[in-house]
Write an enzyme that holds these catalytic residues in place. Structure first.
Site, PDB file in Angstrom:
ATOM      1  N   GLN A 238      -2.801 121.513  58.605  1.00 18.00           N
ATOM      2  CA  GLN A 238      -3.273 121.323  59.042  1.00 18.00           C
ATOM      3  C   GLN A 238      -1.767 120.693  60.712  1.00 18.00           C
ATOM      4  OE1 GLN A 238      -6.686 117.901  59.260  1.00 18.00           O
ATOM      5  NE2 GLN A 238      -7.780 119.284  60.024  1.00 18.00           N
TER       6      GLN A 238
ATOM      7  N   LEU B 242       8.896 126.036  62.738  1.00 18.20           N
ATOM      8  CA  LEU B 242      10.601 126.548  61.737  1.00 18.20           C
ATOM      9  C   LEU B 242      11.373 126.092  60.769  1.00 18.20           C
ATOM     10  CD1 LEU B 242       9.420 128.795  64.322  1.00 18.20           C
ATOM     11  CD2 LEU B 242      11.631 129.938  64.466  1.00 18.20           C
TER      12      LEU B 242
ATOM     13  N   GLU C 260      16.418 122.934  91.240  1.00 19.94           N
ATOM     14  CA  GLU C 260      15.243 122.724  92.823  1.00 19.94           C
ATOM     15  C   GLU C 260      14.393 121.578  92.401  1.00 19.94           C
ATOM     16  OE1 GLU C 260      13.657 126.188  93.449  1.00 19.94           O
ATOM     17  OE2 GLU C 260      14.983 127.192  91.524  1.00 19.94           O
ATOM     18  N   GLY C 261      14.341 120.280  92.095  1.00 21.41           N
ATOM     19  CA  GLY C 261      14.641 119.338  92.135  1.00 21.41           C
ATOM     20  C   GLY C 261      13.831 118.345  90.435  1.00 21.41           C
TER      21      GLY C 261
ATOM     22  N   PRO D 290      28.946 118.121  95.496  1.00 20.73           N
ATOM     23  CA  PRO D 290      29.283 117.212  94.110  1.00 20.73           C
ATOM     24  C   PRO D 290      28.775 116.281  94.824  1.00 20.73           C
ATOM     25  CG  PRO D 290      30.664 118.946  94.987  1.00 20.73           C
ATOM     26  CD  PRO D 290      30.000 118.925  95.779  1.00 20.73           C
TER      27      PRO D 290
ATOM     28  N   LEU E 261      21.999 124.395  98.838  1.00 20.37           N
ATOM     29  CA  LEU E 261      22.615 123.135  99.506  1.00 20.37           C
ATOM     30  C   LEU E 261      23.314 121.981  98.451  1.00 20.37           C
ATOM     31  CD1 LEU E 261      20.275 121.488 100.868  1.00 20.37           C
ATOM     32  CD2 LEU E 261      18.566 121.121  99.126  1.00 20.37           C
TER      33      LEU E 261
END
Ligand code: CAA
Length: 379
Positions: A276, A335, A360-361, A125, A122
């Site tokens: 916490q 981490l 996809e949007g 450019p 679909l």
């Protein structure tokens, strides 16, 4: 809540992912390729044709099962997850929904279980978020159309055997006059021009496709002439549930790793999971994963029950993709310096997450779709 049948499907795909997909993810990311052997296993296990009826060579499942499959496979490898998602949502679904009986018999068995990969052409450019302005033109030549144009960012574009191609059959400046075609990628004139070098989902091929006077028989028109924009947008509605499921899989992988790491990493004389500051991050991740899953289940259930689901698909994609970006960012934070290195998988999850807010949007398009649906009854 989901019934036992779906739990069994999740357990089955989860086992497959842990054994066959997750161990390859770092190498897929590094080498930019999904091994053919893994793709074959996806076909053999029915994951590439999950909701295709058995009569056409599929596994005969429903859309909810498909969402679970995409989530679980994406938990192991986001590149492999989008291979399954784009193939199923964007190529198989429109054939299943708009195809003639002859088209279904010709294309679905190969796509469902015969090793043929599908893609969806679909974007161009100069036509991304506004696909109605696309410039690819299909000239009527009597028995066939001759298609010429350039298509951008085509997931699975490198290895696809079948492409759904949107082209104008009438020269207009808007979406009117777009027709959808089923194009065999071995038709002369169909070529991959360029492969994108990307931040994430590096194992998934993203191609620029050039169509140079590709002769497509009229029997390959998908749906009605001039109604291709509706084919494209309704296909994307379903595709968005698949991308939401991909985002959820990435989130789940990052969350599980951060949780495990927090139990093992000792600072200030105790595992950081007892701090916490870490617990609050894990709590937010847990909540956002649960909410993403519920939105995906709702959109999938509506689709399975043939009820309107555009808004719910956009909500699921918007929420799950933004949650994914947030969760993978937090996973790196848990981490610390280690999370920023390639030695730990959360760095890959973070890179893979970003695209879910774009393809996809974009998130902005999802907000447009949600708002338009909320406001339409007030007109
Ligand atoms: N389903 C079916 N038809 C729909 C529809 C839907 N969800 N949404 C709108 N339509 C129809 C309307 O009814 C209207 O029909 P009529 O002309 O008969 O009245 C027509 O489409 C135009 O509607 P709009 O005026 O609302 O359309 P618009 O041009 O303003 O666009 C949009 C609306 C939501 C912004 C849409 O253009 C859109 O979704 N854009 C994003 C496109 C996108 O997701 N691109 C990603 C490409 S795929 C990809 O990422 C590559 C890959 O391989 C993964």
């Amino acid at each position: 809540m989901l019934n036992l049948e779906y739990k069994e499907i999740r357990d089955m795909v989860s086992k497959f992912t842990d054994a066959e997909v997750a161990p390859l993810a770092a190498s897929i990311d590094e080498h930019g390729e999904i091994p053919k052997d893994l793709v074959n296993k996806l076909f053999e296990n029915g994951f590439m044709g999950s909701y295709v009826p058995e009569a056409y060579g599929g596994a005969g499942m429903d859309y909810m099962s498909y969402s679970i499959i995409v989530e679980e496979i994406s938990r192991g490898c986001a590149s492999t997850g989008v291979l399954v998602s784009a193939h199923t949502s964007l190529c198989i679904w429109p054939i299943l929904t708009f195809g003639t009986e002859d088209q279904k018999k010709k294309y679905l068995p190969g796509l469902a279980s015969g090793g043929v990969i599908g893609c969806f052409c679909l974007s161009e450019p100069n036509a991304g978020s506004d696909p109605g302005t696309l410039g690819t033109f299909a000239e009527d030549k009597g028995d066939y159309y001759e298609i010429t144009g350039t298509k951008n960012f085509i997931t699975n574009g490198k290895d696809a055997g079948v492409a759904i191609v949107m082209a104008k059959t009438t020269k207009t400046n808007d979406h009117k006059g777009i027709t959808a075609f089923i194009v065999d990628t071995n038709f002369p004139g169909f070529a991959v021009q360029k492969l994108e070098d990307k931040l994430g989902i590096r194992g998934s091929s993203t191609a620029q496709i050039v169509l140079d006077k590709v002769k497509v028989p009229k029997t390959n028109i998908l749906g009605e002439v001039g109604k291709g924009f509706k084919v494209a947008l309704s296909t994307l509605d379903g595709g968005r549930i698949g991308i939401a499921a991909q985002a959820l899989g990435i989130s789940e992988a990052a969350f599980r790793y951060a949780k495990k790491y927090s139990k093992e990493r000792v600072q200030f004389g105790k595992p950081i999971s007892e701090l916490q500051a870490i617990q609050f991050m894990l709590a937010d991740m847990s909540m956002n994963i649960a909410a993403s899953r519920l939105l995906i289940e709702k959109a999938s259930a509506l689709k399975d029950n043939e009820m309107p689901y555009s808004k719910e698909a956009a909500q699921a994609k918007l929420f799950a993709s933004e949650a994914c970006m947030n969760i993978t960012t937090k996973a790196i934070q848990v981490l610390g310096g280690n999370g920023y290195t390639r030695e730990y998988p959360v760095e890959r999850h973070f890179r893979d997450a970003k695209i879910t807010e774009i393809y996809e949007g974009t998130s902005e398009i999802q907000r447009i779709v949600i708002a338009a649906n909320e406001l339409k009854d007030l007109k």
